[in-house]
Design a protein around this motif. Structure first.
Motif, PDB file in Angstrom:
ATOM      1  N   ASN A  33      -1.241  -1.644  -2.883  1.00 10.58           N
ATOM      2  CA  ASN A  33       0.152  -1.551  -3.322  1.00 10.58           C
ATOM      3  C   ASN A  33       0.926  -2.730  -2.762  1.00 10.58           C
ATOM      4  OD1 ASN A  33      -0.298   0.785  -4.705  1.00 10.58           O
ATOM      5  ND2 ASN A  33       0.657   2.118  -3.197  1.00 10.58           N
ATOM      6  N   ARG A  34       1.955  -3.125  -3.465  1.00 13.75           N
ATOM      7  CA  ARG A  34       2.753  -4.272  -3.025  1.00 13.75           C
ATOM      8  C   ARG A  34       3.512  -3.988  -1.738  1.00 13.75           C
ATOM      9  NH1 ARG A  34       5.381  -5.903  -8.780  1.00 13.75           N
ATOM     10  NH2 ARG A  34       3.410  -6.269  -9.848  1.00 13.75           N
ATOM     11  N   GLY A  35       4.103  -2.800  -1.634  1.00 15.64           N
ATOM     12  CA  GLY A  35       4.952  -2.499  -0.493  1.00 15.64           C
ATOM     13  C   GLY A  35       4.190  -2.171   0.778  1.00 15.64           C
ATOM     14  N   SER A  36       3.041  -1.544   0.649  1.00 13.85           N
ATOM     15  CA  SER A  36       2.294  -1.091   1.816  1.00 13.85           C
ATOM     16  C   SER A  36       0.867  -1.597   1.722  1.00 13.85           C
ATOM     17  CB  SER A  36       2.303   0.439   1.872  1.00 13.85           C
ATOM     18  OG  SER A  36       1.391   0.890   2.840  1.00 13.85           O
ATOM     19  N   GLY A  37       0.416  -2.267   2.746  1.00 13.81           N
ATOM     20  CA  GLY A  37      -0.952  -2.762   2.762  1.00 13.81           C
ATOM     21  C   GLY A  37      -1.977  -1.667   2.949  1.00 13.81           C
ATOM     22  N   ARG A  38      -1.531  -0.479   3.403  1.00 16.66           N
ATOM     23  CA  ARG A  38      -2.468   0.615   3.659  1.00 16.66           C
ATOM     24  C   ARG A  38      -2.812   1.384   2.398  1.00 16.66           C
ATOM     25  NH1 ARG A  38      -0.138   4.091   8.422  1.00 16.66           N
ATOM     26  NH2 ARG A  38       0.922   4.871   6.597  1.00 16.66           N
ATOM     27  N   ALA A  39      -1.910   1.445   1.454  1.00 19.62           N
ATOM     28  CA  ALA A  39      -2.133   2.244   0.245  1.00 19.62           C
ATOM     29  C   ALA A  39      -2.578   1.338  -0.896  1.00 19.62           C
ATOM     30  CB  ALA A  39      -0.854   2.983  -0.132  1.00 19.62           C
ATOM     31  N   GLY A  40      -3.237   1.934  -1.854  1.00 16.19           N
ATOM     32  CA  GLY A  40      -3.676   1.168  -3.006  1.00 16.19           C
ATOM     33  C   GLY A  40      -4.405   2.056  -3.988  1.00 16.19           C
ATOM     34  N   ARG A  41      -5.001   1.434  -4.977  1.00 20.06           N
ATOM     35  CA  ARG A  41      -5.718   2.180  -6.025  1.00 20.06           C
ATOM     36  C   ARG A  41      -7.134   1.648  -6.147  1.00 20.06           C
ATOM     37  NH1 ARG A  41      -1.971   5.108  -9.036  1.00 20.06           N
ATOM     38  NH2 ARG A  41       0.142   4.356  -8.806  1.00 20.06           N
TER      39      ARG A  41
END
Length: 102
Positions: A33-41
């Motif tokens: 995710n752009r805002g958080s480096g920890r979250a994503g898909r």
């Protein structure tokens, strides 16, 4: 053809995805995710789409590392007959009435 009239894509069946991943046609991709480096898909895409994505962002986003194999991590075969009995639910099926919605 109007811009909003895109051809309908065929659904992807799990059997096809397994085969495509085994042959390298589909590959896993992690998009943070752009805002958080920890979250994503996590998703599966065609190898061509993955290469295009990596070209567009200019880097390879690594997948999380697999755990290291331990020395005592051994696969063994017990040579026992396969038990095909279904034990789902574990007992007698009891149906309860659902409460009425107001």
């Amino acid at each position: 053809m109007p811009a909003l009239c895109l051809p309908e894509e065929k659904p992807v069946f799990i059997e096809d995805l397994v085969l495509q991943s085994a042959t390298g046609e589909s590959v896993p991709v992690y998009v943070p995710n752009r805002g958080s480096g920890r979250a994503g898909r996590h998703m599966w895409v065609s190898a061509d789409d993955c290469a295009l994505w990596q070209e567009l962002i200019g880097e390879k986003t690594p997948l999380p590392a697999a755990p290291a194999e331990e020395e005592d991590d051994v696969i063994s075969f017990a040579e026992q007959e396969i038990d095909r009995a279904c034990r789902a639910g574990g007992g007698e099926l009891v149906r309860q009435r659902r409460p009425a919605h107001p």
